[in-house]
Scaffold this active site. Structure first.
Site, PDB file in Angstrom:
ATOM      1  N   CYS A  82       0.800  -1.227   0.000  1.00  6.03           N
ATOM      2  CA  CYS A  82       0.000   0.000   0.000  1.00  6.03           C
ATOM      3  C   CYS A  82       0.833   1.278   0.000  1.00  6.03           C
ATOM      4  O   CYS A  82       0.287   2.370  -0.173  1.00  6.03           O
ATOM      5  CB  CYS A  82      -0.950  -0.005   1.184  1.00  6.03           C
ATOM      6  SG  CYS A  82      -2.104  -1.388   1.160  1.00  6.03           S
ATOM      7  N   CYS A 214     -13.503   0.895   7.401  1.00 10.89           N
ATOM      8  CA  CYS A 214     -12.525   0.205   6.558  1.00 10.89           C
ATOM      9  C   CYS A 214     -12.511   0.841   5.172  1.00 10.89           C
ATOM     10  O   CYS A 214     -13.567   1.161   4.616  1.00 10.89           O
ATOM     11  CB  CYS A 214     -12.878  -1.270   6.423  1.00 10.89           C
ATOM     12  SG  CYS A 214     -13.179  -2.134   7.979  1.00 10.89           S
ATOM     13  N   CYS A 215     -11.337   1.005   4.603  1.00 13.79           N
ATOM     14  CA  CYS A 215     -11.252   1.608   3.277  1.00 13.79           C
ATOM     15  C   CYS A 215     -11.778   0.630   2.230  1.00 13.79           C
ATOM     16  O   CYS A 215     -11.665  -0.584   2.386  1.00 13.79           O
ATOM     17  CB  CYS A 215      -9.815   2.024   2.951  1.00 13.79           C
ATOM     18  SG  CYS A 215      -8.681   0.642   2.712  1.00 13.79           S
TER      19      CYS A 215
END
Length: 396
Positions: A82, A214-215
C-alpha cells in the site's frame, strides 16, 4: 534548501468503485497527462519514470506510459504494497536530488476487484506469513472469513483499547470526519455524510472495526512531476512546492515481538517521522495539514501518536477535541483519506501528494486549510514499508 527538489506538477483522476473505471493503462496515462500539463512539461522532457501498482503484470508501467509516446527512457515498475505510490515518489525524488536526472515522473495506478484483498499466488509463501504468525500467537487465529488486513488493524485497535481503557467507539468519529472532508473533494468515491450512529451500526468486521471504518477497494491513478530547482528556474516552471525531507523505513525486529501496533508499522512510522523532522527542521508542532494512511480508522488513530502529532496515550482526546479537523490543530486527510476518497493501492501515495501540493498552492478550494506553509504525508504498506514526506511552501 538548495538540495530540495521541486514538485512541479501533480495530477489525478476521480477514484471509482471496481467495475466502473477505465482499464489501468488508460487511467495511468490520463493521470500522467494531467501532471505533465499541470507542470507545463512535455512527456519528451521526462528522463526517468517510476510507476507503481500492486496488482498487475510486469511492465504494466510501460503499457500505461507508451500511450504518451515511445521515448526510450528508463521505466521502473514499483510494488511496495500500500506504500507503492510513495515508493515511486521516493525513487523519483532520489533520482532528481542525486543529480542523475533533472526531470522524473512518479505514477501510480490500480485496477482493483470488488471485495477484500486476497493472496494472488497461493502456491508460494505468503509475504505476510511472519506477520500472521505473530498475530495468531499474541492475539489469536481469526476466523478465515474475516478480511486479512482487517484482522491486523482491528487487533491493534483492540489492544490499544484494552491498554488505555478507552471507549472503542472513538474510532468511529474518524470516519464521520473523513466523510465531511470528502464531501468537498470531487475526486473522492464516498462523498455522502455519515453519522456516528450509522458508522457504529454498520456490519461488524473485526475487533472495534465496523464496515464504514474500513477503506474500500478502489480504482484510480495519480502522478507527480519532480524536477530540480535549476531546471524549474531555467524553464520558468513553478517551484513553490518543495520536498523538504523524505524517509522510507522497513520493519525493525521490534515489529515481531508481540506488540500489535508495532506489527502494523508503528515503529516504521515513528522512525521515518523523526528522520523527516530532523532533516527538514519542521517539527510535528508546526504541521497544520497532513495526509495519513487511514486504511482503517484504527490506523489513523495510532498514527497520530506514531508521528508525534499528539503524545502517546492521548489520541482519544485528540479526536474528541476535534484537533484532527478544521478548527483544530492538524487537519488530517482533508481529501477524505483512504476511507472516503478511496484506496487504489498503487495510486494512494501520489494522490496524497497531489492533495498536499494543492493545499500548499492554495488551490484546494473548499478543502483549503488556512495559512499552510508545510504539509506532512504518511503512506504505509504492511509487510512492510513506510514513507513519510514533508513538503514546504517556498515564496518566489
Amino acid at each position: 534548501m538548495s538540495d530540495e527538489v521541486v514538485v512541479a506538477g501533480v495530477g489525478m483522476i476521480p477514484f471509482t468503485k471496481p467495475g466502473k473505471s477505465d482499464d489501468y493503462d488508460v487511467m495511468g496515462a490520463e493521470a500522467a497527462r494531467r501532471a505533465l500539463a499541470d507542470a507545463g512539461v512535455d512527456y519528451g522532457a521526462i528522463q526517468q519514470a517510476y510507476v507503481g501498482y500492486v496488482f498487475g503484470d510486469s511492465t504494466s508501467g510501460q503499457k500505461a506510459l507508451y500511450r504518451l509516446g515511445g521515448t526510450g527512457i528508463p521505466v521502473v515498475n514499483v510494488n511496495n504494497n500500500c506504500s507503492t505510490g510513495s515508493s515511486a515518489l521516493y525513487l523519483a525524488r532520489q533520482a532528481v536530488e542525486s543529480g542523475a536526472v533533472d526531470v522524473a515522473l512518479a505514477l501510480g495506478f490500480e485496477q482493483m476487484l470488488p471485495g477484500a484483498i486476497q493472496q494472488v499466488f497461493t502456491d508460494s509463501p505468503a509475504a505476510l506469513e511472519n506477520f500472521e504468525r505473530v498475530r495468531d500467537e499474541y492475539f489469536g487465529r481469526p476466523d478465515p472469513s474475516v478480511p486479512n488486513a482487517a484482522t491486523f488493524f482491528g487487533a491493534a485497535g483492540q489492544r490499544y483499547v484494552e491498554e488505555h481503557g478507552i471507549d472503542p467507539a472513538v474510532f468511529a468519529h474518524i470516519t464521520v470526519k473523513s466523510r465531511k472532508h470528502a464531501a468537498n473533494n470531487p475526486f473522492a468515491v464516498f462523498r455522502a455524510p455519515l453519522t456516528f450512529d450509522e458508522v457504529i451500526a454498520s456490519p461488524h468486521i473485526y475487533g472495534p472495526l465496523t464496515r464504514f471504518q474500513c477503506c474500500p477497494p478502489t480504482c484510480g491513478a495519480a502522478a507527480a512531476v519532480i524536477v530540480s530547482q535549476e531546471y524549474a528556474r531555467k524553464h520558468g516552471l513553478r517551484s513553490g512546492v518543495r520536498i523538504a525531507a523524505q524517509a522510507m523505513t522497513t520493519d525493525f525486529q521490534s515489529t515481531f515481538e508481540g506488540d500489535m501496533k508495532r506489527l502494523i508499522g508503528y515503529d516504521m512510522a515513528a522512525a521515518a517521522a523523526v528522520d523527516v523532522y530532523e532533516k527538514s527542521g519542521i517539527g510535528p508542532e508546526d504541521v497544520r495539514v497532513a495526509e495519513l494512511h487511514d486504511c482503517f480508522t484504527t490506523n489513523e488513530f495510532l498514527t497520530y501518536e506514531a508521528l508525534g502529532l499528539t503524545p502517546e496515550g492521548t489520541a482519544e482526546k485528540f479526536v474528541l477535541d476535534g484537533d484532527n479537523t478544521y478548527g483544530g490543530r492538524v487537519v488530517t486527510n482533508p481529501s477524505g483519506g483512504l476511507i472516503s476518497k478511496g484506496h487504489p493501492l498503487g495510486a494512494t501515495g501520489l494522490a496524497q501528494c497531489a492533495e498536499l501540493v494543492w493545499q500548499l498552492r492554495g488551490e484546494a478550494e473548499a478543502r483549503q486549510v488556512d495559512g499552510v506553509t508545510s504539509a506532512l504525508q504518511h503512506n504505509l504498506g504492511l509487510g512492510g514499508a513506510c514513507v513519510v514526506t514533508m513538503y514546504r511552501k517556498v515564496d518566489g
